[in-house]
Design an enzyme around this catalytic site. Structure first.
Site, PDB file in Angstrom:
ATOM      1  N   GLU A 268       0.891  -1.167   0.000  1.00 12.63           N
ATOM      2  CA  GLU A 268       0.000   0.000   0.000  1.00 12.63           C
ATOM      3  C   GLU A 268       0.920   1.204   0.000  1.00 12.63           C
ATOM      4  O   GLU A 268       1.527   1.544   1.011  1.00 12.63           O
ATOM      5  CB  GLU A 268      -0.910  -0.030   1.229  1.00 12.63           C
ATOM      6  CG  GLU A 268      -2.181   0.781   1.048  1.00 12.63           C
ATOM      7  CD  GLU A 268      -1.964   2.257   1.323  1.00 12.63           C
ATOM      8  OE1 GLU A 268      -1.806   3.021   0.335  1.00 12.63           O
ATOM      9  OE2 GLU A 268      -1.951   2.642   2.485  1.00 12.63           O
ATOM     10  N   CYS A 303      -1.831   8.990   2.660  1.00 11.52           N
ATOM     11  CA  CYS A 303      -1.577   8.602   1.279  1.00 11.52           C
ATOM     12  C   CYS A 303      -2.774   8.855   0.376  1.00 11.52           C
ATOM     13  O   CYS A 303      -2.623   9.136  -0.815  1.00 11.52           O
ATOM     14  CB  CYS A 303      -1.165   7.143   1.208  1.00 11.52           C
ATOM     15  SG  CYS A 303      -2.360   6.006   1.932  1.00 11.52           S
ATOM     16  N   GLU A 403       4.562  12.897  -4.612  1.00 13.56           N
ATOM     17  CA  GLU A 403       3.902  12.839  -3.312  1.00 13.56           C
ATOM     18  C   GLU A 403       4.690  13.658  -2.295  1.00 13.56           C
ATOM     19  O   GLU A 403       5.866  13.398  -2.054  1.00 13.56           O
ATOM     20  CB  GLU A 403       3.766  11.395  -2.833  1.00 13.56           C
ATOM     21  CG  GLU A 403       2.961  11.294  -1.541  1.00 13.56           C
ATOM     22  CD  GLU A 403       2.772   9.860  -1.079  1.00 13.56           C
ATOM     23  OE1 GLU A 403       1.645   9.514  -0.682  1.00 13.56           O
ATOM     24  OE2 GLU A 403       3.746   9.096  -1.117  1.00 13.56           O
TER      25      GLU A 403
END
Length: 501
Positions: A268, A303, A403
């Site tokens: 993940e 996230c 990110e």
């Protein structure tokens, strides 16, 4: 005294933090053989405690202990499914009974507000164990249609030893999402929390060891840094790795799996999720409020947060004005005060990374809110960053593609649905996406075309344990939560029986 906590909890935390912090291997608490590590409070800069980390040899010892327990069958075959479920429910009760102290430890080490830790994290951890307790006797094989004279059936067997690697942003929550299904399906566990935020997970293991009678080697806890944890992903005594964290580390885990025993891997990973606002958004101001909350809660260290707002041109100025006002009004400060809306970034490295991205963003787009560390009053001692918004961000900008994992939002206008889809999908990630529109046909068309593992229509951020969580592309492999997670903690065996002449 902090305004939400009992004096007894604060006094307890002081005493607990002063006690020795050790590894939990094969049912025993043992000192770490590696380097000393300081767990710090990011809101104050003060050291909370010191831990002697585990080295690679200790990590392998934990893997061996888990492997012996698995081979013995004491948990997978000799413990009934009902007894397995009862133990999971007992862990849930421990979490509920000790929730304030677990939340306090989470807040102190992570920097998130105490209320976020308590309400968003700890209580959900108890629900996770309760949920998977119900699956212990409900996930099983099937009979296959084969030719006359033969019977073919499948079983769902435990994978074996599961190395579970949790991140620092939702420490106990992510640990629970991995431990509960692993145990429910009959596996043994080596848990590795982040060295930045190991405290709540460590305390839960202390409670389990004290209150429950579990087989030796079933649950192991190694406190180590990422480099030492490399041993977990290389060990031939480990049969599965579940990792939540960065895409870069995820790639290394896949490589290590190939170099060792081809252990199963669930990943993940990162996200750069878009939230799309069409001009016909129903109750636009409420939609803005929700999307802002999901983006900036937990200090933006999530996230799946919507870090890119794609806003149709007719409402762009209105939406941006509302966002700026909300960002400017956020109160950063002491995470243990009820009046605090945003806590401190988790660690110094992440704090510096976010500020570096903000400086990059200033060269790529228009800064309209925040963009600085919050050093007002006592905040100067900690790692606080004001909620930051950039406007008119080109999709090629680094702040739109990479990110950041912090309170930094990129806003981009669009004209048509086709343009919105193109902008949304133009990223290496595919974790989540949001769509706000009053047109149900448009909503379904957008959901079909968006390259994301989760699409939220008219309410960004809908999560439930019975719904799968996970993304596409470089956002990872596999799913967490729901029935979908159970396949990754089992292996399917086919059995043929010949009963004909």
């Amino acid at each position: 005294m902090k305004d939400m906590l009992q004096d007894t909890d604060l006094d307890w935390a002081t005493r607990w933090l002063a006690s020795a912090k050790t590894q939990y291997i094969n049912g025993d608490w043992v000192p770490g053989a590696g380097a000393a590590w300081q767990v710090k409070n990011p809101a104050t800069g003060q050291t909370l405690c010191q831990i002697a980390l585990a080295d690679a040899d200790q990590i392998e010892t934990a893997a061996q202990a888990a492997h012996r327990c698995h081979q013995s069958g004491v948990w997978s075959r000799k413990t009934s499914r009902k007894a397995r479920a009862d133990q999971l429910l007992a862990i849930a009760r421990l979490i509920r009974d000790h929730a304030p102290r677990l939340a306090l430890l989470e807040s102190l080490a992570n920097g998130k507000t105490y209320l976020e830790a308590l309400n968003d994290d700890i209580f959900t951890c108890a629900e996770i164990f309760e949920y998977y307790a119900g699956w212990t006797d409900k996930f099983y094989g099937e009979v296959s249609p084969v030719e006359d004279g033969f019977l073919n059936f499948t079983t769902k067997d435990p994978v074996g030893v599961c190395a579970l690697i949790a991140p620092w942003n939702y420490p106990l929550y992510q640990a629970s999402l991995k431990i509960a299904p692993a145990l429910a399906m009959g596996n043994t566990v080596v848990m590795k929390p982040s060295e930045y935020t190991p405290l709540a997970t460590l305390h839960l293991f202390e409670l389990i060891d004290r209150e429950l009678d579990l087989p030796k080697g079933l649950l192991n806890l190694v406190l180590c840094d990422g480099e030492a944890a490399n041993q977990l992903t290389l060990s031939r005594n480990v049969h599965k790795v579940s990792f939540t964290g960065s895409t870069g580390v995820g790639r290394r885990i896949v490589q290590n799996s190939g170099q060792s025993n081809l252990k199963a891997v669930t990943l993940e990973l990162g996200g750069k999720s878009p939230c799309i606002f069409f001009e016909d958004t129903p109750n636009l101001d409420a939609a803005i409020d929700r999307a802002f909350y999901v983006m900036f809660s937990q200090k933006g260290e999530k996230c799946s947060e919507p870090t890119r707002f794609l806003i149709q041109k007719g409402i762009y100025d209105h939406v941006l004005e509302k966002l700026i006002a909300k960002a400017d009004a956020v109160r950063c400060g002491d995470p243990l005060l009820a009046s605090t809306e945003q806590g401190a970034q988790c660690n110094e490295a992440q704090f510096r990374r976010i500020l570096d991205y903000i400086e990059i963003g200033k060269t790529e787009a228009e800064l309209v809110a925040g963009g600085v560390a919050d050093t007002s009053g006592d905040n100067a001692k900690g790692l606080f960053i004001r909620p930051t918004i950039f406007s008119n961000v080109p999709n090629s900008a680094r702040i739109a593609q990479e990110e950041i994992f912090g309170p930094v939002l990129s806003c981009t206008p669009f004209a048509t649905a086709d343009e919105a889809v193109s902008l949304a999908n133009d990223t290496a990630y595919g974790l989540a996406a949001g769509v706000y529109t009053g047109n149900v046909s448009l909503a379904h068309r957008m959901a079909e075309r968006l390259e994301a593992g989760m699409v939220f229509v008219n309410r960004y951020g809908c999560y439930g344990l019975s719904a799968p969580f996970g993304g596409f592309k470089e956002s990872g492999w596999g799913k967490e939560m729901a029935i979908h997670s159970l396949s990754s903690y089992t292996k399917t065996k086919g059995v043929w029986v010949h009963y004909g002449d």
